[in-house]
Write an enzyme that holds these catalytic residues in place. Structure first.
Site, PDB file in Angstrom:
ATOM      1  N   ASP A 106      72.939  57.131  30.729  1.00 19.55           N
ATOM      2  CA  ASP A 106      74.098  56.990  29.846  1.00 19.55           C
ATOM      3  C   ASP A 106      74.146  58.169  28.879  1.00 19.55           C
ATOM      4  OD1 ASP A 106      74.518  54.540  31.032  1.00 19.55           O
ATOM      5  OD2 ASP A 106      73.569  53.402  29.405  1.00 19.55           O
TER       6      ASP A 106
HETATM    7  N1  URA Z   1      69.491  51.604  31.504  1.00 18.49           N
HETATM    8  C1  URA Z   1      70.491  51.786  30.640  1.00 18.49           C
HETATM    9  O1  URA Z   1      70.931  50.838  29.997  1.00 18.49           O
HETATM   10  N2  URA Z   1      70.982  53.010  30.482  1.00 18.49           N
HETATM   11  C2  URA Z   1      70.526  54.096  31.162  1.00 18.49           C
HETATM   12  O2  URA Z   1      71.011  55.216  30.991  1.00 18.49           O
HETATM   13  C3  URA Z   1      69.475  53.886  32.069  1.00 18.49           C
HETATM   14  C4  URA Z   1      68.976  52.634  32.224  1.00 18.49           C
END
Ligand code: URA
Length: 246
Positions: A106
């Protein structure tokens, strides 16, 4: 053996446009294993000798590249952003080969992000049917109880089904916050944040500290390096098929 239409292959090798390659074939300028080639002919570039105007086309695959980036928290994981935002590709300045990210993080998540041009290994590392460990450290709201940690380990209900068993370890505990290390082998969208939400402890800050044992130790935020051969070996060995797929 992988067969491909000759004019498509020539175009992919940068000989010219598909149309220009067809013309070369029509003009008798292309040979396959020493014979004049025909339009539409299927070829196997790995085993056949293809030449244009008597000059053999290089048929070796491009060298496989593996890179780890210590992704900063403000960049998005995409090969190209249509809104002009900073992407992880902008962090790879100095790397000449074309690579693509393995899976995604993310925008607000930092840490280990791998890149490669090895489509086969990337597919295996990112596909849920292969079990690949990813380890995160999460600062979460509130003091987490041992019961909540146990639930994270056993699996918690998410909108797309139960999370798979995980490893969860409390690293630090403060009055209104806890630091938890979580290792999962799935890779569903926002999975870690959703797992912590499910036990009532929303994530404040998330960092991935390892992907299949590969770490970004020593890299400052936004820095990258090539993996060593030993690390690539570790990556290959980390791909294990889920029992129901065996
Ligand atoms: N889990 C999440 O919530 N975000 C990420 O970027 C990776 C794993």
């Amino acid at each position: 053996m992988t067969l491909i239409r000759l004019q498509k292959y020539l175009a992919e090798q940068g000989i010219g446009s598909r149309r220009a390659c067809e013309r070369l074939i029509q003009e008798g300028e292309v040979s396959v294993d020493g014979e004049v080639a025909e339009i539409g002919q299927q070829v196997d570039p790995a085993s056949q000798k293809i030449a244009v105007k008597g000059e053999a086309i290089r048929t070796e695959e491009p060298e496989k590249i593996y890179v780890v980036l210590n992704k900063p928290a403000n960049v998005i994981t995409t090969a190209k952003d249509t809104h002009g935002r900073r992407t992880v590709m902008d962090c790879l300045r100095g790397l000449e080969e074309r690579v693509f990210p393995i899976g995604r993080l993310d925008q607000d998540v930092d840490g280990v992000l791998l890149f490669t041009n090895d489509g086969e290994l990337a597919y295996q590392l990112a596909h849920p049917k292969f079990l690949v460990n990813k380890t995160y450290q999460a600062w979460i709201k509130g003091e987490i109880s041992s019961d909540a940690l146990k639930r994270l380990r056993e699996g918690v209900p998410l909108s797309d089904g139960m999370s798979a068993p995980a490893q969860a370890k409390l690293l630090k505990s403060r009055k209104n916050a806890s630091l938890v290390e979580l290792t999962i082998y799935e890779g569903r969208k926002h999975e870690v944040k959703r797992m912590f939400d499910a036990v009532g402890h929303p994530v404040d800050k998330l960092r991935r500290i390892a992907f299949a044992e590969i770490k970004a130790t020593g890299l400052r935020s936004g820095e990258w390096r090539r993996l060593t051969e030993a690390e690539v070996d570790v990556l290959r060995k980390s791909v294990v098929l889920q029992p129901e797929n065996i």
